[in-house]
Structure formats: C-alpha cells, structure tokens
Design a protein around this motif. Structure first.
Motif, PDB file in Angstrom:
ATOM      1  N   ILE A 134       0.846  -1.197   0.000  1.00  0.00           N
ATOM      2  CA  ILE A 134       0.000   0.000   0.000  1.00  0.00           C
ATOM      3  C   ILE A 134       0.877   1.241   0.000  1.00  0.00           C
ATOM      4  O   ILE A 134       0.709   2.149  -0.815  1.00  0.00           O
ATOM      5  CB  ILE A 134      -0.932   0.015   1.234  1.00  0.00           C
ATOM      6  CG1 ILE A 134      -1.761  -1.262   1.313  1.00  0.00           C
ATOM      7  CG2 ILE A 134      -1.849   1.237   1.198  1.00  0.00           C
ATOM      8  CD1 ILE A 134      -2.586  -1.372   2.575  1.00  0.00           C
ATOM      9  N   LEU A 135       1.842   1.272   0.925  1.00  0.00           N
ATOM     10  CA  LEU A 135       2.717   2.434   1.039  1.00  0.00           C
ATOM     11  C   LEU A 135       3.517   2.642  -0.241  1.00  0.00           C
ATOM     12  O   LEU A 135       3.585   3.755  -0.779  1.00  0.00           O
ATOM     13  CB  LEU A 135       3.670   2.266   2.223  1.00  0.00           C
ATOM     14  CG  LEU A 135       3.142   2.639   3.604  1.00  0.00           C
ATOM     15  CD1 LEU A 135       2.098   1.663   4.096  1.00  0.00           C
ATOM     16  CD2 LEU A 135       4.294   2.690   4.613  1.00  0.00           C
ATOM     17  N   THR A 136       4.116   1.575  -0.742  1.00  0.00           N
ATOM     18  CA  THR A 136       4.989   1.683  -1.904  1.00  0.00           C
ATOM     19  C   THR A 136       4.215   2.044  -3.161  1.00  0.00           C
ATOM     20  O   THR A 136       4.646   2.901  -3.947  1.00  0.00           O
ATOM     21  CB  THR A 136       5.745   0.362  -2.121  1.00  0.00           C
ATOM     22  OG1 THR A 136       6.404   0.001  -0.911  1.00  0.00           O
ATOM     23  CG2 THR A 136       6.769   0.499  -3.216  1.00  0.00           C
ATOM     24  N   ALA A 137       3.065   1.395  -3.370  1.00  0.00           N
ATOM     25  CA  ALA A 137       2.291   1.633  -4.586  1.00  0.00           C
ATOM     26  C   ALA A 137       1.717   3.044  -4.621  1.00  0.00           C
ATOM     27  O   ALA A 137       1.802   3.741  -5.635  1.00  0.00           O
ATOM     28  CB  ALA A 137       1.173   0.606  -4.705  1.00  0.00           C
ATOM     29  N   VAL A 138       1.135   3.484  -3.514  1.00  0.00           N
ATOM     30  CA  VAL A 138       0.538   4.815  -3.486  1.00  0.00           C
ATOM     31  C   VAL A 138       1.628   5.881  -3.543  1.00  0.00           C
ATOM     32  O   VAL A 138       1.509   6.889  -4.251  1.00  0.00           O
ATOM     33  CB  VAL A 138      -0.350   5.000  -2.238  1.00  0.00           C
ATOM     34  CG1 VAL A 138      -0.921   6.413  -2.192  1.00  0.00           C
ATOM     35  CG2 VAL A 138      -1.491   3.985  -2.243  1.00  0.00           C
ATOM     36  N   ALA A 139       2.725   5.663  -2.794  1.00  0.00           N
ATOM     37  CA  ALA A 139       3.842   6.613  -2.844  1.00  0.00           C
ATOM     38  C   ALA A 139       4.429   6.672  -4.248  1.00  0.00           C
ATOM     39  O   ALA A 139       4.758   7.752  -4.762  1.00  0.00           O
ATOM     40  CB  ALA A 139       4.920   6.207  -1.841  1.00  0.00           C
ATOM     41  N   GLY A 140       4.545   5.510  -4.906  1.00  0.00           N
ATOM     42  CA  GLY A 140       5.041   5.481  -6.276  1.00  0.00           C
ATOM     43  C   GLY A 140       4.100   6.169  -7.238  1.00  0.00           C
ATOM     44  O   GLY A 140       4.535   6.864  -8.169  1.00  0.00           O
ATOM     45  N   GLY A 141       2.786   5.997  -7.019  1.00  0.00           N
ATOM     46  CA  GLY A 141       1.798   6.678  -7.861  1.00  0.00           C
ATOM     47  C   GLY A 141       1.867   8.183  -7.717  1.00  0.00           C
ATOM     48  O   GLY A 141       1.759   8.925  -8.702  1.00  0.00           O
ATOM     49  N   ILE A 142       2.071   8.647  -6.468  1.00  0.00           N
ATOM     50  CA  ILE A 142       2.206  10.095  -6.229  1.00  0.00           C
ATOM     51  C   ILE A 142       3.432  10.639  -6.944  1.00  0.00           C
ATOM     52  O   ILE A 142       3.377  11.653  -7.642  1.00  0.00           O
ATOM     53  CB  ILE A 142       2.297  10.382  -4.712  1.00  0.00           C
ATOM     54  CG1 ILE A 142       0.990  10.020  -4.013  1.00  0.00           C
ATOM     55  CG2 ILE A 142       2.633  11.845  -4.465  1.00  0.00           C
ATOM     56  CD1 ILE A 142       1.061  10.093  -2.499  1.00  0.00           C
TER      57      ILE A 142
END
Length: 763
Positions: free
Chosen positions: A472-480
């Motif tokens: 969750i952290l990595t995917a959303v942070a990567g999307g941002i």
C-alpha cells in the motif's frame, strides 16, 4: 517419544540451538523475548526420535512475568525426560543462577555451555569437566551458531534421560536451610511432587506457592518473626538470591580462566561501538539515519540522489535502456537495489500476463473469460506479487539490525523516552516486531509484566506497519511520485513509517495518562555483544517469509481477487456487466453506500463516479492488507479506455490509473495510506489481539480505538493538507484534550462529580 526441554536466559542462544536440532526456522533475534511460548520440534539423529521443546527465555523460575510461568509450569507439570539448560558461556555467573533453581527439581538436567567460541575468541577458557564435577550434572561446551558440540550434547542428554535424578540445592549451609528442610518435610507429607523446589519457593514467599500451600506459608511467617539478617532483614527472597550467587562465585566461577585479553578496564569492540550508538544525544538521530538508509536502499528511484545532484552522464538513459527500459532506473536517477528487484519481477509478471492474454485472445476465448483470468486473477495477484522483492529486502535489513544486537540498543535508548510515556523500553521490542508481522508481535507482549502496559502495547502494534501494508505504502507513494513529481517514493514511505511510530507514542501517552494508568515496571536488560549475522539463518528466515507470502497470495489474496472481479462484473439482479458498466455492479453499489462516511478523509463523495474504488479497497484490506493493491490491480483495467482492458497492470501503475480516473489529490492519497496503516488490521491480527486481551470489553474497545484513531489521523492529514488554516482548529482541539488530561490527572477534573453537580443543579 522422549521430550527434552530447552531452558535458559533470554538471548542465550536457545532458539538457535532449537533451529539447529530440529531444522525449524523459528525466529532468532539478538535480543531478549524472541520466544514467548513453548515450541516443539523433532531431533532425528539418535536411536529414537526426540521431541525438543523450546521454552521462553527466563532469568529465574519465579513468577514475575508470563513467560516465567510458562517455563516453570511446563517443567513441573509436564515432567520432561531431560532439561537442557542452555547457558551463555560469556556471562557464566548470571546464567548459572537459573541452573541452581533447575537443580532443585527432580528432573535430569544437562548444562549446555553455549557460545564457547566467543569465550575462546576473548582469550578466556572454561574447564567444562571441572564445572561438571562442581555442579553434579553433565556439562557440554557447544556453539549452536556454528553447530559445534551439538551432537555430543544430544548423546549425553539421551544417556542422562535414562536415569532419574534427585533434586539438590546450593542452599546447604545457608542461614535458611533448616526452614527449607522443615517445609520440604511438610510438603512431602502432603504428597507434593518436587518438594524441595516448592519448599525453597515457599521460603522465598513465592506468590504461587503461598496461594497453593497457605498452611506451610504460615510456618515461614512465624519463622520470620524470630529471624533478622544484618544485611537483608527478613527479606527471605533476597537472602536466598544472595546465597545462590555466593555459592556460584565460590564454586562454579573457578572453572572460568580469564585470558590476558580480558582485563577489567579494557573496552571491548562492543563497548566502543556503544559509546557512539547508545550516546545520550546522538543515539536517536543515528537510529533515524539508519532507518532512513534502510528505506532508501529499498524504495528509492534515485539511489544516493545521484540524479538530483546531476552526477549522471548524458549517456545514462540510453545505457540503462540496454538492460530493459526502466529496469535499473530512469532519467531521474539510478534505482536502489529494492526497486531494481521490484522492476525485474514486475517485468516478469507483466510478460506472463501479456502472454496469457495474447494466447486466450488468439485462441478465440470469450472476452469475459479473458477478463476473468487476466484482470480478475492475474491482475490482482501480480500487482501484489511484484512487491515481494521489496518486502524481502526490508525484512532482510531489519533482520540484520536485530541479529547484530543493534535493536537491543535501540530499546535501551528508547527506554528513557518511553518511560515518560508510561512504557518501559521492553515494550519497544514487540512494537518493532510489528514491522514484520503484528501477530507474533502481539504474542510477544506476554513478556510485559504490567497488564495495562501490555494492553496499550497491543493496541499500538498495528501502527508499526507490517510487511502486508508495504505494498500500500509503496504503490501509493510510487503513484504520487509518478504522476505529480512530488517527492521520492522512499521519502514518502519513510515518512509514513515515522507517522505510525509518532501516532503509536501519542496514543500510548493518552492511554497511560487516562484509562491505562499504572506503575512503570523497571527495565533491566543485559545488552548482548554485537554479533555478525549468519548467512544461513538469514537465508532460512527469508525463505520462510517467501513461503508464507506465496501461500497467502495463492489462497486468501487470489480468492479475494476472484470475488472482487465477480461482484464488480455483476449487477444486483445478477446480470453480467462489461468493463464500461462496472459502476452498476454490486461492488460499486456497496462502495457508494459507504463512500459519504469517508468524505472527511478525502476519498469519499468528492471523488465522483469512480471514488468508490478507494472505499472498497480499504474494506477488502480488512481481510488481508495486500488486498488493497490487489483490488486496484483487478479494477484498474476496467475504469478507463486509456489502458487496454485485457492487460494486467503492476501495483504502482494500477494506483496511477486510479489517481487519473478519480482526480484524487495528494493530501487524500496520504490520508488513504494513513487510514489503511492505522485502522483495524487483518483478520489474523484481530484474532490474535482478541486471544491476548483479558476480556471481551477490552477487545471491543480496541476495535473502536483502531477505527477512531485511523479516522481522526486521516482526517487531520487531508483537511490540513487541503486547507492549511484548519491546522489552527486541530491545534485548538488537541490543546483542549491535553488540558483535560492534565486536569484529570491532577484531580481537578472529575467527570463523575461533574455529572452529579449538574443533576443536583437541574433539580
């Protein structure tokens, strides 16, 4: 089948020996409290198989903590065929204190002098034969880490188990030996097994013994009236402890011969390192810097910030493209090791999805069947699987910090801070285990003696994000980072981990100042020497993590993605819907129903027609946190024509697709991460919390606590991020709460009295 029990002090190498004997992958950490319940395995190298039981690490057989009760009850009640007393040879006198207590039980005992290699490395020697003669039971020098002397230990333990052993005590000749004998005679007359052990504990006024044998306890109380020691008065427990240590020093310690390297005033390498790493001022900044380095190595897409500093040449982009576009980085910089591994697995899973999609399309398979396989199964499954390398890299770094002994130092450093919040440094140990998984971390709270401290710790453990929340952290942070260019994924992820720690500390402070008040137990821990982590042990731990992740992916997560695909492609009247009509699906209807409740968090009604995807992702995450990104992976190909519908997307790409489709802003995305980090954890963690809680009421309040904390924190993040001036409103709210807590603790704010005065005035 014979049963051998492993008993010893915390951090003496019991679990390492257990793994060596049984081939198990029980977690090994260079700090106390790793084993909090008994575990069993089988040793197969003797004439008959031997059941090996790994008991919790304990300093004594007195019931001060739950793990001491577990070990004590097992030895007394289960009556193992032999007790292997694992002794840390580098701390001989302290470890032999437990040995003197085990000798007072009618059970065969053998002493395993573990870490003998470190004794020799320090230039010291231990005469095992001399020590065996003094103690009266077999003594074998071993190194569990290097598998030295282990087979000899088991052979001698097997022979030892064939002959019953009568209990003995080192208290002979002591001031209380007559009282011990009188109590023993009384207990034997009452038919009590292990009468000598129980007699000594009665003399110590052990609370369990006093409750079980009240009449014999009266004899001890009467004797106290006529006894007065010059040093300890009538504190019989202190007198017994002093007698044990005096006997150890006079008889057992002579087996240890100090070498020239072991001068009392000479600092060891560990001592020199501790001068820096446990420094009163620099200890915490060093820990935060190490933590950031771990996240940078795992998540950064600009390794060492070479791209930001302009250190890369003009040919870098074309060079990295030779090995696969974006595999080793981008025009922005070189990827960190964790990101390179992520890109590699993501490339493999995308290739598999594309091949399956092409094969099914060219084979004339129906469009709905292709969508089910590629989107419903592979899309959700692969979006989570692609994060496995980064999970393993992060877990590897944390294991290195634990096994080296550094985390024990962090607990020591944080004790000064935690004590101000109503916790001891010991509570940090299960908290930090939460970075791996909340389930064993919650079980590990059994090492905490104070019940209120234990409950408070269980409640905040999920705030230390586990490996399941990492996607969750990595995917959303990567999307941002991908769509907005704001910050790097490693900075965002690191910041969210720190947010979880800060929220945990604030929550504990609030609880321990109000409903969970209590005495702060002392935190006494001998810091282990720094040790080089063993590659084999680390490899076994990582392999165990891989097996657990794959098993979870192909069971819970796969089943969840299939269900999500079905409920997103059928309406309430069970008509099949194409991708462009999933807003009419059962899943969309349920999401839209709940959506308004999450409007203050930024991913509610304000997101429009596709906003419900964030809601259902958060809900499916209650089953397993990996389901949040799996849900995005399943739905991403359906919500926009900008992506090919039969192409499975990676985790970051699926989040980027959701951001584009919904128009969600950065504050709402950060709030989404925070909500999923802090809200009710997965079902397994919830079940564990329920089992560890003392009552149903406490558990129900814990569920409410998780929901309220996640909702409030996520709301703060979104509202302040969206409208900065709301920070003043939140500041006023929290100032009021703090003032109320302070007044409450000073006794100036009593809600019961206020209610009575209000009712009286109304009359």
């Amino acid at each position: 089948m014979k049963r051998f029990a492993l008993a010893g002090n915390p951090n003496c190498g019991k679990t390492t020996l257990f793994n060596n004997l049984t081939g198990s992958t029980a977690h090994v950490g260079n700090w106390p409290g790793v084993t909090v319940d008994k575990r069993e395995g089988v040793y197969k190298k003797l004439k008959e198989q031997i059941a090996i039981v790994d008991l919790p690490g304990i300093y004594s057989l007195s019931p001060y903590t739950p793990e001491e009760v577990v070990s004590r009850n097992y030895i007394l009640d289960e009556k193992p065929d032999c007790v292997i007393n694992v002794v840390d040879a580098t701390n001989l006198e302290r470890n032999l204190y437990l040995t003197t207590q085990l000798l007072e039980i009618d059970v065969p005992v053998i002493v395993a002098l573990n870490m003998i290699d470190e004794v020799h490395k320090a230039g010291d020697k231990i005469d095992a034969a001399k020590l065996e003669q003094k103690i009266g039971v077999p003594v074998v020098a071993i190194s569990a880490l290097k598998s030295e002397g282990v087979d000899e230990l088991m052979k001698r333990a097997y022979e030892c188990s064939k002959t019953p052993r009568k209990a003995t005590t080192v208290l002979e000749g002591g001031a209380l030996i007559h009282l011990v004998r009188d109590c023993k005679i009384a207990l034997e007359g009452a038919g009590v097994d292990n009468a000598l052990f129980h007699a000594v504990k009665l003399v110590e006024m052990d609370e369990i013994e006093v409750a079980q044998h009240p009449q014999a306890a009266l004899t001890v109380e009467k004797f106290k009236e006529t006894f007065d020691d010059e040093t300890f008065g009538s504190d019989f427990e202190a007198i017994v402890a002093d007698s044990r240590y005096r006997y150890i020093s006079q008889n057992y310690s002579k087996a240890l011969v100090r070498g020239k390297k072991s001068g009392k005033d000479k600092l060891t390498a560990s001592d020199k390192a501790d001068r820096i790493l446990t420094h009163r001022i620099w200890g915490i900044p060093i820990f935060l810097a190490i933590l950031f380095a771990v996240f940078h190595l795992t998540f950064s897409e600009d390794f060492l910030y070479l791209g930001a500093m302009g250190a890369l040449g003009k040919d870098w982009t074309s060079l990295q493209g030779m090995w696969g576009e974006g595999m080793f980085g981008s025009a922005d910089g070189i990827a960190s090791p964790g990101v390179i591994l992520f890109n590699l697995l993501d490339h493999i899973t995308s290739s598999i999805s594309g091949a399956v999609s092409d094969a099914m399309t060219s084979g004339g398979v129906a469009q709905w069947a292709t969508g089910f396989v590629v989107d419903g199964m592979l899309g959700g499954l692969f979006s989570v699987m692609s994060f496995l390398p980064q999970i393993l890299v992060l877990f590897l770094f944390f294991s290195l910090l634990e096994d080296s002994g550094y985390m024990a130092r962090v607990a020591f450093i944080l004790d000064r801070i935690f004590r101000k919040f109503g916790l001891s440094g010991r509570a940090f140990m299960p908290m930090i285990m939460g970075f791996g998984c909340s389930v064993p971390a919650m079980v590990n709270t059994r090492t905490l003696a104070d019940e209120n401290e234990r409950i408070a710790t269980i409640r905040v453990i999920p705030f230390f994000s586990c490996g399941a929340k990492l996607p969750i952290l990595t995917a959303v942070a990567g999307g941002i980072a991908q769509l907005t260019g704001m910050g790097n994924a490693d900075l965002i992820t690191y910041g969210m981990y720190l947010l979880g720690i800060v929220v945990a500390i604030c929550a504990v402070l609030l609880m321990r100042s109000t409903t969970m008040r209590g005495d702060i137990p002392p935190f006494i821990m001998e810091l282990p020497a720094y040790r080089m982590p063993q590659p084999y042990s680390l490899a076994m731990l990582l392999w165990d993590k891989v097996k657990h992740f794959i098993k979870k992916a192909f069971t819970i997560i796969l089943a969840s993605t299939i269900v999500i695909w079905f409920v997103s492609h059928f309406s309430f009247d069970w008509k099949f819907l194409t991708d462009d009509r999933i807003n009419e699906s059962i899943l969309a209807g349920a999401g839209m129903l709940v959506q308004p409740l999450l409007t203050p968090l930024g991913f509610g009604s304000q997101l429009g027609e596709w906003g419900w995807v964030f809601v259902v992702a958060a809900i499916t995450g209650l089953i397993a946190k990996e389901n949040v990104i799996a849900t995005f992976g399943t739905l991403a190909a359906c919500i926009s024509s900008s992506f090919v519908a039969d192409e499975a997307l990676g985790g970051v790409d699926s989040v980027a697709q959701m951001i584009s489709a919904t128009g969600i802003g950065v504050p709402a995305l950060i709030a989404f991460i925070a909500f999923n980090m802090l809200t009710i954890p997965c079902f397994a963690a919830v079940a564990t919390a329920k089992a560890e809680m003392p009552g149903k009421r406490k558990f129900n309040f814990t569920l409410l606590f998780w929901i309220a904390t996640s909702y409030v924190v996520a709301s703060m993040i979104y509202l302040i991020g969206q409208w900065w001036w709301t920070a003043f409103i939140w500041a006023a709210v929290w100032a009021t709460v703090i003032a109320a807590v302070v007044l409450y603790n000073k006794g100036k704010l009593n809600f019961v009295d206020m209610k009575k005065r209000f009712e009286k005035n109304r009359e």
